[in-house]
Design a protein around this motif. Structure first.
Motif, short mmCIF file in Angstrom:
data_model
loop_
_atom_site.label_atom_id
_atom_site.label_comp_id
_atom_site.label_asym_id
_atom_site.label_seq_id
_atom_site.Cartn_x
_atom_site.Cartn_y
_atom_site.Cartn_z
N ALA A 13 -13.42 37.60 83.30
CA ALA A 13 -14.27 36.65 84.02
C ALA A 13 -13.45 35.46 84.49
O ALA A 13 -13.64 34.97 85.62
CB ALA A 13 -15.42 36.19 83.13
N GLU A 14 -12.53 34.97 83.65
CA GLU A 14 -11.71 33.83 84.03
C GLU A 14 -10.78 34.18 85.19
O GLU A 14 -10.63 33.39 86.14
CB GLU A 14 -10.89 33.37 82.82
N LEU A 15 -10.15 35.35 85.14
CA LEU A 15 -9.27 35.76 86.23
C LEU A 15 -10.06 35.98 87.52
O LEU A 15 -9.58 35.65 88.62
CB LEU A 15 -8.51 37.03 85.85
N THR A 16 -11.26 36.52 87.39
CA THR A 16 -12.10 36.73 88.58
C THR A 16 -12.44 35.40 89.22
O THR A 16 -12.40 35.25 90.45
CB THR A 16 -13.39 37.48 88.19
N ALA A 20 -11.27 34.03 92.97
CA ALA A 20 -12.25 33.52 93.94
C ALA A 20 -11.92 32.09 94.36
O ALA A 20 -12.05 31.73 95.53
CB ALA A 20 -13.66 33.59 93.35
N ASP A 21 -11.47 31.25 93.41
CA ASP A 21 -11.12 29.87 93.74
C ASP A 21 -9.95 29.82 94.71
O ASP A 21 -9.95 29.04 95.68
CB ASP A 21 -10.77 29.10 92.47
N ILE A 22 -8.94 30.64 94.47
CA ILE A 22 -7.79 30.67 95.37
C ILE A 22 -8.21 31.19 96.74
O ILE A 22 -7.79 30.67 97.78
CB ILE A 22 -6.66 31.54 94.77
N ALA A 23 -9.06 32.21 96.75
CA ALA A 23 -9.54 32.76 98.03
C ALA A 23 -10.31 31.70 98.81
O ALA A 23 -10.16 31.60 100.04
CB ALA A 23 -10.42 33.97 97.77
N GLU A 43 -0.03 34.14 95.10
CA GLU A 43 -0.29 32.77 94.66
C GLU A 43 -0.60 32.72 93.17
O GLU A 43 -0.30 31.73 92.49
CB GLU A 43 -1.43 32.16 95.47
N MET A 44 -1.20 33.77 92.64
CA MET A 44 -1.51 33.83 91.22
C MET A 44 -0.34 34.29 90.37
O MET A 44 -0.40 34.22 89.14
CB MET A 44 -2.70 34.77 90.99
N ARG A 53 -7.73 45.67 90.51
CA ARG A 53 -8.61 45.98 89.38
C ARG A 53 -9.81 45.05 89.34
O ARG A 53 -10.81 45.33 88.70
CB ARG A 53 -7.83 45.88 88.07
N TYR A 54 -9.69 43.90 90.03
CA TYR A 54 -10.77 42.93 90.06
C TYR A 54 -11.58 43.02 91.35
O TYR A 54 -12.80 42.90 91.34
CB TYR A 54 -10.20 41.51 89.88
N PHE A 55 -10.87 43.21 92.45
CA PHE A 55 -11.51 43.37 93.75
C PHE A 55 -10.82 44.54 94.46
O PHE A 55 -9.68 44.39 94.92
CB PHE A 55 -11.39 42.08 94.58
#
Length: 233
Positions: A13-16, A20-23, A43-44, A53-55
């Motif tokens: 959840a934190e990585l997701t 999203a914040d970077i996007a 960037e990450m 694996r997340y998107f």
């Protein structure tokens, strides 16, 4: 096992959220069409294969941003409405309009993603529908409450709504504007269009060097629209 799974869920959840914040930040510099999973991964500090694996695709990331945006503006509108006395229908309408404008000015790039030019090749899935109508549902509830209280009186002297396809359209819209006539629903759509038209003109800089106090003329326009629908002063 449960503790380990919960820890993994928290990390995911934190990585997701971080993705999203970077996007969202990249929307400001590259726009929706320039959004790239590989660039976000760089960037990450992740390998590009890990982010999938997340998107699984750029469109999945766009969908997540769109849903977050609609929920954010929807929550802002709901809070603005709750802060008003239930019987002050015009006050509630104006509060909702100001909430939309305030959110848009604070989040111009997210607003552009939601209400600006379509992203080429992207088609929003059904998952976006419920978040997209959160604000409209509040709007419809205000009008329905005014109607139920016998305080919704549309002024005369305006054209009748269309007679061909409009009755079917009005019937669908009645799900979020219960009890309202076809004419009032048509006026409500005109007012909602005026709201987002005014917000878009301001957000996208079309008032520059023309309108010195956008908030003042915005309030005037939205008050006019409220009276056009039939809300009491």
């Amino acid at each position: 096992m449960n503790a380990g799974r919960t820890a993994r869920e928290r990390v995911r959840a934190e990585l997701t959220r971080e993705i999203a914040d970077i996007a969202r930040r990249r929307l400001a510099t590259h726009g929706a069409t320039g959004l790239s999973l590989r660039a976000v991964a760089r960037e990450m500090g992740m390998v590009s294969s890990a982010i999938y694996r997340y998107f699984p695709s750029r469109d999945d990331l766009l969908t997540a941003l769109i849903i977050d945006g609609y929920n954010s503006i929807g929550e802002t509108v709901e809070q603005a409405d709750r802060a008003c006395p239930p019987g002050d229908h015009m006050g509630r309408w104006l509060a909702v309009c100001r909430a939309v404008r305030g959110w848009a000015l604070a989040n111009p790039h997210e607003y552009a993603l939601l209400y600006g030019s379509p992203v080429p090749g992207y088609q929003a899935p059904q998952d976006t529908v419920a978040p997209a109508i959160r604000d409209v549902t509040v709007y419809g509830a205000i009008l329905a409450a005014a109607h139920e209280a016998g305080r919704l009186r549309p002024p005369a002297g305006f054209p009748a709504p269309p007679r061909d396809a409009w009755p079917a359209d009005a019937e669908r819209l009645r799900r979020v504007m219960p009890g309202l006539s076809d004419e009032v629903i048509a006026r409500a759509i005109s007012a909602w269009t005026a709201l987002f038209g005014a917000v878009s003109l301001e957000v996208f800089g079309q008032f520059a060097n023309a309108i010195l106090d956008p908030a003042e003329i915005f309030d005037y326009n939205m008050a006019c629209m409220g009276r056009f629908i039939g809300l009491p002063e």
